[in-house]
Design an enzyme around this catalytic site. Structure first.
Site, mmCIF file in Angstrom:
data_model
loop_
_atom_site.group_PDB
_atom_site.id
_atom_site.type_symbol
_atom_site.label_atom_id
_atom_site.label_comp_id
_atom_site.label_asym_id
_atom_site.label_seq_id
_atom_site.Cartn_x
_atom_site.Cartn_y
_atom_site.Cartn_z
ATOM 1 N N THR A 109 -7.655 0.734 4.142
ATOM 2 C CA THR A 109 -6.484 1.292 4.854
ATOM 3 C C THR A 109 -5.207 0.531 4.498
ATOM 4 O O THR A 109 -4.111 1.001 4.774
ATOM 5 C CB THR A 109 -6.689 1.182 6.375
ATOM 6 O OG1 THR A 109 -6.768 -0.221 6.708
ATOM 7 C CG2 THR A 109 -7.967 1.862 6.821
ATOM 8 N N ASP A 153 -5.276 -11.379 -6.997
ATOM 9 C CA ASP A 153 -5.533 -11.704 -5.588
ATOM 10 C C ASP A 153 -5.253 -13.199 -5.359
ATOM 11 O O ASP A 153 -5.987 -14.069 -5.849
ATOM 12 C CB ASP A 153 -6.996 -11.373 -5.241
ATOM 13 C CG ASP A 153 -7.238 -11.461 -3.747
ATOM 14 O OD1 ASP A 153 -7.685 -10.475 -3.156
ATOM 15 O OD2 ASP A 153 -6.966 -12.545 -3.158
ATOM 16 N N ASP A 169 -8.092 -15.283 -3.583
ATOM 17 C CA ASP A 169 -9.243 -15.518 -4.462
ATOM 18 C C ASP A 169 -8.914 -16.551 -5.538
ATOM 19 O O ASP A 169 -9.733 -17.428 -5.849
ATOM 20 C CB ASP A 169 -9.676 -14.208 -5.123
ATOM 21 C CG ASP A 169 -10.514 -13.342 -4.180
ATOM 22 O OD1 ASP A 169 -10.977 -13.865 -3.150
ATOM 23 O OD2 ASP A 169 -10.697 -12.157 -4.496
ATOM 24 N N ARG A 173 -6.118 -8.112 5.003
ATOM 25 C CA ARG A 173 -5.737 -6.731 4.773
ATOM 26 C C ARG A 173 -6.997 -5.917 4.541
ATOM 27 O O ARG A 173 -7.787 -6.248 3.656
ATOM 28 C CB ARG A 173 -4.838 -6.721 3.524
ATOM 29 C CG ARG A 173 -4.102 -5.470 3.312
ATOM 30 C CD ARG A 173 -3.093 -5.677 2.207
ATOM 31 N NE ARG A 173 -3.711 -5.731 0.893
ATOM 32 C CZ ARG A 173 -3.129 -5.284 -0.206
ATOM 33 N NH1 ARG A 173 -1.916 -4.787 -0.142
ATOM 34 N NH2 ARG A 173 -3.736 -5.356 -1.361
HETATM 35 C C1 PRP Z 1 -3.100 -11.054 0.899
HETATM 36 C C2 PRP Z 1 -1.832 -11.869 0.929
HETATM 37 C C3 PRP Z 1 -1.106 -11.308 2.124
HETATM 38 C C4 PRP Z 1 -1.482 -9.847 2.083
HETATM 39 C C5 PRP Z 1 -0.340 -9.075 1.502
HETATM 40 O O1 PRP Z 1 -3.988 -11.526 1.839
HETATM 41 O O2 PRP Z 1 -2.049 -13.245 0.989
HETATM 42 O O3 PRP Z 1 -1.481 -11.895 3.356
HETATM 43 O O4 PRP Z 1 -2.629 -9.741 1.217
HETATM 44 O O5 PRP Z 1 -0.580 -7.718 1.555
HETATM 45 P P1 PRP Z 1 0.280 -6.750 2.468
HETATM 46 O O6 PRP Z 1 1.727 -7.115 2.254
HETATM 47 O O7 PRP Z 1 -0.055 -5.401 1.911
HETATM 48 O O8 PRP Z 1 -0.146 -6.918 3.885
HETATM 49 P P2 PRP Z 1 -5.457 -10.898 2.009
HETATM 50 O O9 PRP Z 1 -5.413 -9.776 2.980
HETATM 51 O O10 PRP Z 1 -6.013 -10.590 0.654
HETATM 52 O O11 PRP Z 1 -6.241 -12.054 2.717
HETATM 53 P P3 PRP Z 1 -6.671 -13.503 2.166
HETATM 54 O O12 PRP Z 1 -5.412 -14.321 2.019
HETATM 55 O O13 PRP Z 1 -7.545 -13.995 3.262
HETATM 56 O O14 PRP Z 1 -7.394 -13.332 0.864
HETATM 57 N N1 URA Z 2 -2.599 -9.487 -1.954
HETATM 58 C C1 URA Z 2 -2.744 -10.218 -3.082
HETATM 59 O O1 URA Z 2 -3.333 -11.297 -3.057
HETATM 60 N N2 URA Z 2 -2.248 -9.723 -4.235
HETATM 61 C C2 URA Z 2 -1.578 -8.545 -4.302
HETATM 62 O O2 URA Z 2 -1.126 -8.162 -5.400
HETATM 63 C C3 URA Z 2 -1.447 -7.802 -3.116
HETATM 64 C C4 URA Z 2 -1.949 -8.306 -1.948
#
Ligand code: PRP
Ligand code: URA
Length: 208
Positions: free
Chosen positions: A107, A199, A202, A103
């Protein structure tokens, strides 16, 4: 058909509460994500098709059931990876197809960077795995990809969802049932689920 399933299981509630705690370290966090995924998957697969078969026991014949639906597990990288292993142990015949999205933190739009789907669909039921359904952008983009691929039966399994993400996903893909441990209160101004757990990627991978 009911399309939003929020778990009411005491084990789910307990493990989710442990997962949320800021004091929970990555090792324990990974164990809890794995266990929660198993519990949610158990509920999400309650309607899989079976066919009657006869099993020969040491004592005679037993009339039983054999799973006939073929299953695909589709973790959204990265955090969805934490949900695969437990479910895969329970359904070792499942195929695992990875979709990479992150994400854009400004944006909040999903950015696609990896797609390992074969040319034609190979499974009957797709379980999309991601711990967090926040704005819904990542879930919608993944399901768009799966539908273009030819998937017809898709379920979305998350640990936490925001009401905003559920509304967006339902509007885009009303045919996709959503299974979650809990629906939280709201998204904050930077798109994080409140109270949430922070997160997920993370915390799983120790990269905060
Ligand atoms: C997080 C999570 C989802 C997304 C959710 O991933 O694991 O994939 O955000 O957010 P949304 O519903 O607003 O799209 P992230 O983009 O942080 O990537 P990562 O798992 O690689 O850390
Ligand atoms: N992605 C995450 O990992 N946590 C949130 O709360 C939203 C998006």
């Amino acid at each position: 058909m009911k399309m939003i399933h929020e778990s009411n299981h005491p084990l789910t509630k307990h493990k989710l509460t442990m997962l949320r705690k800021i004091s929970t370290k990555p090792k324990k966090f990974r164990e809890l994500v794995r266990e929660l995924a198993l519990l949610l998957c158990y509920e999400a697969t309650a309607d899989l098709a079976t066919t009657p078969i006869t099993a020969q026991t040491p004592m005679g014949e037993a009339h039983g059931q054999e799973l006939t639906d073929t299953i695909g597990l589709i973790p959204i990288l990265r955090a969805g990876l934490g949900m695969v292993d437990g479910i895969w142990e329970m359904m070792p015949g499942a195929e695992v197809w990875h979709i990479g999205l992150y994400r854009n933190e400004e944006t909040l739009q999903p950015v696609s960077y990896y797609n390992k789907l074969p040319t034609n669909p190979t499974v009957q039921v797709c379980l999309v795995l991601d711990p967090m359904l926040a704005t819904g952008g990542s879930a919608i983009a993944t399901i768009d990809i799966l539908k273009k691929w030819g998937a017809t039966r898709i379920k979305f399994v998350a640990i936490l969802a925001a009401p905003e993400g559920i509304a967006a996903l339902q509007a885009a893909h009303p045919d996709v049932p959503i299974h979650v441990a809990h629906i939280d209160d709201h998204l904050n101004e930077i798109g994080y689920i409140v109270p949430g757990l922070g997160d997920a990627g993370d915390r799983l991978f120790g990269t905060a």
